[in-house]
Design an enzyme around this catalytic site. Structure first.
Site, PDB file in Angstrom:
ATOM      1  N   SER A 154     -26.821  -6.401 -15.298  1.00  0.00           N
ATOM      2  CA  SER A 154     -27.668  -6.370 -14.093  1.00  0.00           C
ATOM      3  C   SER A 154     -26.960  -5.663 -12.936  1.00  0.00           C
ATOM      4  CB  SER A 154     -28.054  -7.790 -13.686  1.00  0.00           C
ATOM      5  OG  SER A 154     -26.886  -8.552 -13.473  1.00  0.00           O
ATOM      6  N   ARG A 155     -25.626  -5.757 -12.901  1.00  0.00           N
ATOM      7  CA  ARG A 155     -24.881  -5.115 -11.809  1.00  0.00           C
ATOM      8  C   ARG A 155     -24.942  -3.582 -11.942  1.00  0.00           C
ATOM      9  NH1 ARG A 155     -18.727  -6.362 -10.071  1.00  0.00           N
ATOM     10  NH2 ARG A 155     -18.948  -5.584  -7.955  1.00  0.00           N
ATOM     11  N   LYS A 210     -14.160  -2.806   2.650  1.00  0.00           N
ATOM     12  CA  LYS A 210     -14.889  -1.526   2.699  1.00  0.00           C
ATOM     13  C   LYS A 210     -16.360  -1.674   3.102  1.00  0.00           C
ATOM     14  CE  LYS A 210     -11.954   1.123  -0.400  1.00  0.00           C
ATOM     15  NZ  LYS A 210     -11.874   2.089  -1.482  1.00  0.00           N
ATOM     16  N   SER A 212       0.838  -1.197   0.000  1.00  0.00           N
ATOM     17  CA  SER A 212       0.000   0.000   0.000  1.00  0.00           C
ATOM     18  C   SER A 212       0.878   1.255   0.000  1.00  0.00           C
ATOM     19  CB  SER A 212      -0.891   0.005   1.239  1.00  0.00           C
ATOM     20  OG  SER A 212      -1.503   1.263   1.380  1.00  0.00           O
ATOM     21  N   ARG A 213       0.447   2.234  -0.775  1.00  0.00           N
ATOM     22  CA  ARG A 213       1.183   3.525  -0.798  1.00  0.00           C
ATOM     23  C   ARG A 213       0.676   4.472   0.282  1.00  0.00           C
ATOM     24  NH1 ARG A 213       1.335   0.291  -5.479  1.00  0.00           N
ATOM     25  NH2 ARG A 213       3.539   0.319  -6.031  1.00  0.00           N
ATOM     26  N   ASN A 254     -14.042   4.033   3.452  1.00  0.00           N
ATOM     27  CA  ASN A 254     -12.594   3.885   3.280  1.00  0.00           C
ATOM     28  C   ASN A 254     -11.825   4.574   4.400  1.00  0.00           C
ATOM     29  OD1 ASN A 254     -12.998   6.584   2.561  1.00  0.00           O
ATOM     30  ND2 ASN A 254     -11.303   6.571   1.104  1.00  0.00           N
ATOM     31  N   GLY A 290     -17.701   0.275 -15.972  1.00  0.00           N
ATOM     32  CA  GLY A 290     -17.573  -0.576 -14.782  1.00  0.00           C
ATOM     33  C   GLY A 290     -18.652  -0.236 -13.773  1.00  0.00           C
ATOM     34  N   ALA A 291     -18.981  -1.218 -12.926  1.00  0.00           N
ATOM     35  CA  ALA A 291     -20.050  -1.011 -11.937  1.00  0.00           C
ATOM     36  C   ALA A 291     -19.688  -1.669 -10.596  1.00  0.00           C
ATOM     37  CB  ALA A 291     -21.362  -1.563 -12.477  1.00  0.00           C
ATOM     38  N   ALA A 310     -15.568   1.008  -6.927  1.00  0.00           N
ATOM     39  CA  ALA A 310     -15.008   2.307  -7.313  1.00  0.00           C
ATOM     40  C   ALA A 310     -16.029   3.088  -8.139  1.00  0.00           C
ATOM     41  CB  ALA A 310     -13.723   2.106  -8.095  1.00  0.00           C
TER      42      ALA A 310
HETATM   43  P1  ATR Z   1     -13.830  -2.622  -7.295  1.00  0.00           P
HETATM   44  O1  ATR Z   1     -14.421  -2.625  -5.919  1.00  0.00           O
HETATM   45  O2  ATR Z   1     -12.353  -2.435  -7.322  1.00  0.00           O
HETATM   46  O3  ATR Z   1     -14.536  -1.691  -8.235  1.00  0.00           O
HETATM   47  P2  ATR Z   1     -15.251  -4.970  -8.159  1.00  0.00           P
HETATM   48  O4  ATR Z   1     -16.384  -4.603  -7.270  1.00  0.00           O
HETATM   49  O5  ATR Z   1     -14.804  -6.386  -8.192  1.00  0.00           O
HETATM   50  O6  ATR Z   1     -13.969  -4.135  -7.829  1.00  0.00           O
HETATM   51  O7  ATR Z   1     -15.625  -4.477  -9.640  1.00  0.00           O
HETATM   52  C1  ATR Z   1     -14.818  -4.750 -10.717  1.00  0.00           C
HETATM   53  C2  ATR Z   1     -15.392  -4.091 -11.986  1.00  0.00           C
HETATM   54  O8  ATR Z   1     -14.516  -4.386 -13.079  1.00  0.00           O
HETATM   55  C3  ATR Z   1     -16.749  -4.603 -12.403  1.00  0.00           C
HETATM   56  O9  ATR Z   1     -17.421  -3.582 -13.093  1.00  0.00           O
HETATM   57  C4  ATR Z   1     -16.374  -5.747 -13.355  1.00  0.00           C
HETATM   58  O10 ATR Z   1     -17.381  -6.124 -14.254  1.00  0.00           O
HETATM   59  P3  ATR Z   1     -18.456  -7.254 -13.832  1.00  0.00           P
HETATM   60  O11 ATR Z   1     -19.424  -6.586 -12.898  1.00  0.00           O
HETATM   61  O12 ATR Z   1     -19.082  -7.679 -15.110  1.00  0.00           O
HETATM   62  O13 ATR Z   1     -17.672  -8.347 -13.169  1.00  0.00           O
HETATM   63  C5  ATR Z   1     -15.244  -5.089 -14.093  1.00  0.00           C
HETATM   64  N1  ATR Z   1     -14.349  -6.035 -14.738  1.00  0.00           N
HETATM   65  C6  ATR Z   1     -13.425  -6.833 -14.141  1.00  0.00           C
HETATM   66  N2  ATR Z   1     -12.768  -7.561 -15.057  1.00  0.00           N
HETATM   67  C7  ATR Z   1     -13.303  -7.230 -16.285  1.00  0.00           C
HETATM   68  C8  ATR Z   1     -13.049  -7.628 -17.635  1.00  0.00           C
HETATM   69  N3  ATR Z   1     -12.111  -8.529 -17.925  1.00  0.00           N
HETATM   70  N4  ATR Z   1     -13.778  -7.043 -18.614  1.00  0.00           N
HETATM   71  C9  ATR Z   1     -14.729  -6.119 -18.329  1.00  0.00           C
HETATM   72  N5  ATR Z   1     -15.009  -5.706 -17.079  1.00  0.00           N
HETATM   73  C10 ATR Z   1     -14.298  -6.246 -16.070  1.00  0.00           C
END
Ligand code: ATR
Length: 276
Positions: A157-158, A68, A17-18, A89, A129-130, A133
């Site tokens: 769906s996520r 978290k 960790s930084r 966090n 992404g969903a 973060a």
């Molecule tokens: P964090 O808390 O770091 O955001 P997370 O909750 O595991 O981590 O979320 C990871 C995100 O990266 C999700 O949006 C995931 O998509 P899915 O919901 O479909 O899993 C996305 N992600 C991870 N690997 C991926 C890949 N190879 N291609 C596309 N999306 C990816």
């Protein structure tokens, strides 16, 4: 003489960790009697860690993956944002109780403003992404007034669940083609996944349709310049890397503990860049 107070970042595994480097920099700069270190806490030990903390010894702690949500669930007092995001966090003390804060969205937004001066609230924003973060970033952009937010996620769906949880009206793309068709109007594209991180595949999307002056932001900071940001830079777009989000979320946490909002200066950034 007052005791030295401890601060931690906890995670499992904690890896490298930084956060200690960042907070120690400010602790020394401000001549504070505190010590920030990292602690690997296994999920089964989390409850014990939280419930044996002594406010005379410890000022608070940061939380990283995967704790978290679990820490949030075990702490009874929360600020509005942590409550909304169901994740924390940064933990501090308030009235003798552990208090959950969430500074991730602040960190993202401050960094965005520092490096891009984003103001185009009318132009579509695309969040890729969903996950956790994405949640904080979506809330921050919504609070900043972004009028047209679009989310793409591999698992549709996520993304829908995320909007429902946060009670935010935004659009979910059905597929990559639909997202690509929106790029020519998009003012801000953000990668909130780990795609592009060292050892992972790059986020594979053609950004060439994005308008002049559009911004591409990435939350990944190892490497500092991801494939996505390299492509955006080659196209002459504005780029915002992920390191600033880390630094600014830390600055806000530091303010919560010490009442001082520390400066995210070039010396600190260089220090962390040398450690990446
Ligand atoms: P964090 O808390 O770091 O955001 P997370 O909750 O595991 O981590 O979320 C990871 C995100 O990266 C999700 O949006 C995931 O998509 P899915 O919901 O479909 O899993 C996305 N992600 C991870 N690997 C991926 C890949 N190879 N291609 C596309 N999306 C990816």
């Amino acid at each position: 003489m007052a005791n030295i107070k401890n601060l931690y970042v906890i995670g499992w595994p904690i890896g490298h960790s930084r956060s200690p480097l960042i907070h120690q920099y400010w602790i020394e700069k401000h001549g504070l009697k505190a010590q920030y270190s990292q602690k690997a806490i296994a999920p089964e030990d989390l409850r014990n860690f939280i419930h044996t903390l002594d406010p005379d010894q410890c000022l608070g702690f940061n939380i990283t993956i995967p704790h978290k949500e679990a820490v949030f669930a075990q702490v009874l007092a929360r600020d509005i944002l942590a409550d909304k995001l169901s994740a924390t966090n940064t933990i501090s003390w308030r009235d003798g109780k552990l208090y959950a804060n969430n500074t991730d969205g602040y960190g993202f937004y401050r960094n965005l403003i520092q490096y891009s001066n984003w103001q185009q609230i009318d132009q579509p924003v695309i969040i890729y992404g969903a996950g956790g973060a994405s949640r904080a970033i979506l809330q921050a952009l919504h609070d900043a007034g972004a009028k047209h937010i679009y989310i793409y996620n591999r698992t549709i769906s996520r993304a829908e669940k995320l909007l429902e949880d946060l009670d935010i009206k935004a659009n979910v793309f059905k597929d990559v083609a639909e997202m690509s068709n929106c790029l020519d109007r998009c003012g801000l594209f953000i990668n909130t996944t780990s795609l592009g991180m060292n050892g992972e595949n790059d986020l594979d999307i053609d950004l060439s349709a994005m308008p002049k002056g559009a911004i591409v932001a990435d939350i990944v900071y190892t490497p500092l310049k991801t494939g996505l940001l390299r492509q955006a830079e080659d196209l002459g777009l504005v780029t915002v890397d992920g390191l600033g989000m880390l630094l600014h979320q830390a600055a806000k946490a530091f303010e919560i503990w010490f009442g001082i909002l520390p400066e995210v200066d070039d010396e600190l950034r260089d220090l962390i860049v040398r450690d990446l």
